[in-house]
Design a protein around this motif. Structure first.
Motif, PDB file in Angstrom:
ATOM      1  N   UNK A   1       0.827  -1.221   0.000  1.00 36.21           N
ATOM      2  CA  UNK A   1       0.000   0.000   0.000  1.00 36.21           C
ATOM      3  C   UNK A   1       0.854   1.260   0.000  1.00 36.21           C
ATOM      4  N   UNK A   2       1.944   1.223   0.720  1.00 39.35           N
ATOM      5  CA  UNK A   2       2.794   2.397   0.800  1.00 39.35           C
ATOM      6  C   UNK A   2       3.436   2.766  -0.523  1.00 39.35           C
ATOM      7  N   UNK A   3       3.580   1.814  -1.419  1.00 31.96           N
ATOM      8  CA  UNK A   3       4.243   2.051  -2.693  1.00 31.96           C
ATOM      9  C   UNK A   3       3.276   2.124  -3.862  1.00 31.96           C
ATOM     10  N   UNK A   4       2.234   1.341  -3.798  1.00 34.79           N
ATOM     11  CA  UNK A   4       1.345   1.174  -4.956  1.00 34.79           C
ATOM     12  C   UNK A   4      -0.053   1.649  -4.597  1.00 34.79           C
ATOM     13  N   UNK A   5      -0.204   2.910  -4.442  1.00 38.34           N
ATOM     14  CA  UNK A   5      -1.471   3.474  -3.965  1.00 38.34           C
ATOM     15  C   UNK A   5      -2.652   3.159  -4.887  1.00 38.34           C
ATOM     16  N   UNK A   6      -2.429   3.142  -6.192  1.00 40.97           N
ATOM     17  CA  UNK A   6      -3.566   2.951  -7.091  1.00 40.97           C
ATOM     18  C   UNK A   6      -3.840   1.485  -7.398  1.00 40.97           C
ATOM     19  N   UNK A   7      -3.179   0.559  -6.741  1.00 39.19           N
ATOM     20  CA  UNK A   7      -3.422  -0.874  -6.951  1.00 39.19           C
ATOM     21  C   UNK A   7      -4.453  -1.395  -5.945  1.00 39.19           C
ATOM     22  N   UNK A   8      -5.357  -0.549  -5.538  1.00 41.51           N
ATOM     23  CA  UNK A   8      -6.333  -0.869  -4.499  1.00 41.51           C
ATOM     24  C   UNK A   8      -7.223  -2.051  -4.820  1.00 41.51           C
ATOM     25  N   UNK A   9      -7.607  -2.217  -6.095  1.00 43.49           N
ATOM     26  CA  UNK A   9      -8.479  -3.333  -6.460  1.00 43.49           C
ATOM     27  C   UNK A   9      -7.803  -4.673  -6.184  1.00 43.49           C
ATOM     28  N   UNK A  10      -6.541  -4.776  -6.535  1.00 47.76           N
ATOM     29  CA  UNK A  10      -5.792  -6.018  -6.297  1.00 47.76           C
ATOM     30  C   UNK A  10      -5.713  -6.307  -4.809  1.00 47.76           C
ATOM     31  N   UNK A  11      -5.397  -5.295  -4.028  1.00 49.54           N
ATOM     32  CA  UNK A  11      -5.272  -5.480  -2.583  1.00 49.54           C
ATOM     33  C   UNK A  11      -6.623  -5.810  -1.946  1.00 49.54           C
ATOM     34  N   UNK A  12      -7.694  -5.173  -2.422  1.00 48.56           N
ATOM     35  CA  UNK A  12      -9.034  -5.464  -1.895  1.00 48.56           C
ATOM     36  C   UNK A  12      -9.434  -6.906  -2.209  1.00 48.56           C
ATOM     37  N   UNK A  13      -9.112  -7.375  -3.401  1.00 50.99           N
ATOM     38  CA  UNK A  13      -9.442  -8.746  -3.785  1.00 50.99           C
ATOM     39  C   UNK A  13      -8.672  -9.743  -2.912  1.00 50.99           C
TER      40      UNK A  13
ATOM     41  N   UNK B   1       2.732  -6.926  -9.748  1.00 50.23           N
ATOM     42  CA  UNK B   1       2.568  -5.480  -9.615  1.00 50.23           C
ATOM     43  C   UNK B   1       3.856  -4.859  -9.090  1.00 50.23           C
ATOM     44  N   UNK B   2       4.533  -5.566  -8.206  1.00 47.91           N
ATOM     45  CA  UNK B   2       5.767  -5.047  -7.611  1.00 47.91           C
ATOM     46  C   UNK B   2       6.837  -4.784  -8.662  1.00 47.91           C
ATOM     47  N   UNK B   3       6.763  -5.474  -9.779  1.00 48.15           N
ATOM     48  CA  UNK B   3       7.733  -5.253 -10.853  1.00 48.15           C
ATOM     49  C   UNK B   3       7.688  -3.806 -11.347  1.00 48.15           C
TER      50      UNK B   3
END
Length: 188
Positions: free
Chosen positions: A58-70, A104-106
């Motif tokens: 979350x600290x790095x990929x703020x707009x990847x919220x959908x992936x994290x929510x899933x 995503x981390x890539x």
């Protein structure tokens, strides 16, 4: 008198065989339960690691919220599953989503270099390997139990004492498909 002695001896031998086979089924049934418990332990371990992974990402990929929510949703499904098959279906989906986080981390070199992220990635990879091994063990133990359940004369004893077949853990159909590999854009 001799006939009565022979009949009594046969009854005693049959009773001892029934007790022996029943005890074998109890042992095999407990091995199946233990094997599932080992999977359950690894699923819990992974579920405990995932919130740390999500917070780090979350600290790095703020707009990847959908992936994290899933991932969060699937983690809850694994924890709330009511059967091994249900737990493994949710677990397989969760594994795919966690792999998506690593993909995503890539896109975030700072995240890839983050020590916490690298440790979490290693821990999750090790846990996934343990889950895979535990699944294999579960299916092996289940196979031994089910074979004993279906073969004569133990099937008679199993039926008398109400032992039922254990379910194998299956690979979902979508994971059996051969992946499509396309190298057409690499040679340009």
């Amino acid at each position: 008198m001799v006939v009565l002695g022979i009949v009594l001896a046969v009854v005693v031998v049959l009773a001892l065989l029934a007790i022996s086979y029943k005890n074998k089924f109890v042992v095999l049934d407990n091995r199946v339960k233990n094997a599932w418990s080992q999977i359950d332990v690894q699923l819990k371990r992974r579920n405990d690691l995932i919130p740390n992974l999500i917070e780090t990402v979350k600290g790095y990929a703020k707009y990847e919220g959908d992936t994290l929510a899933k991932v969060t949703q699937l983690r809850q499904q694994v924890a709330q599953a009511s059967s091994p098959a249900e737990a493994m279906a949710a677990s397989d989906a969760l594994s795919r989503q966690v792999a998506g986080i690593f993909a995503v981390a890539e896109n975030y070199p700072d995240l890839k270099a983050n020590t916490n992220f690298m440790q979490l990635q290693e821990e999750l990879t090790n846990t996934e390997n343990k889950i895979s091994y535990a699944r294999q063990l579960y299916n092996s133990v289940t196979s031994n139990y089910n074979v004993k359940l279906e073969t004569f004369p133990t099937n008679v004893i199993a039926g008398m004492f109400g032992f039922k077949q254990a379910e194998f853990l299956q690979v979902p159909e979508e994971e059996k498909a051969v992946p499509k590999v396309d190298f057409s854009g690499l040679g340009d």
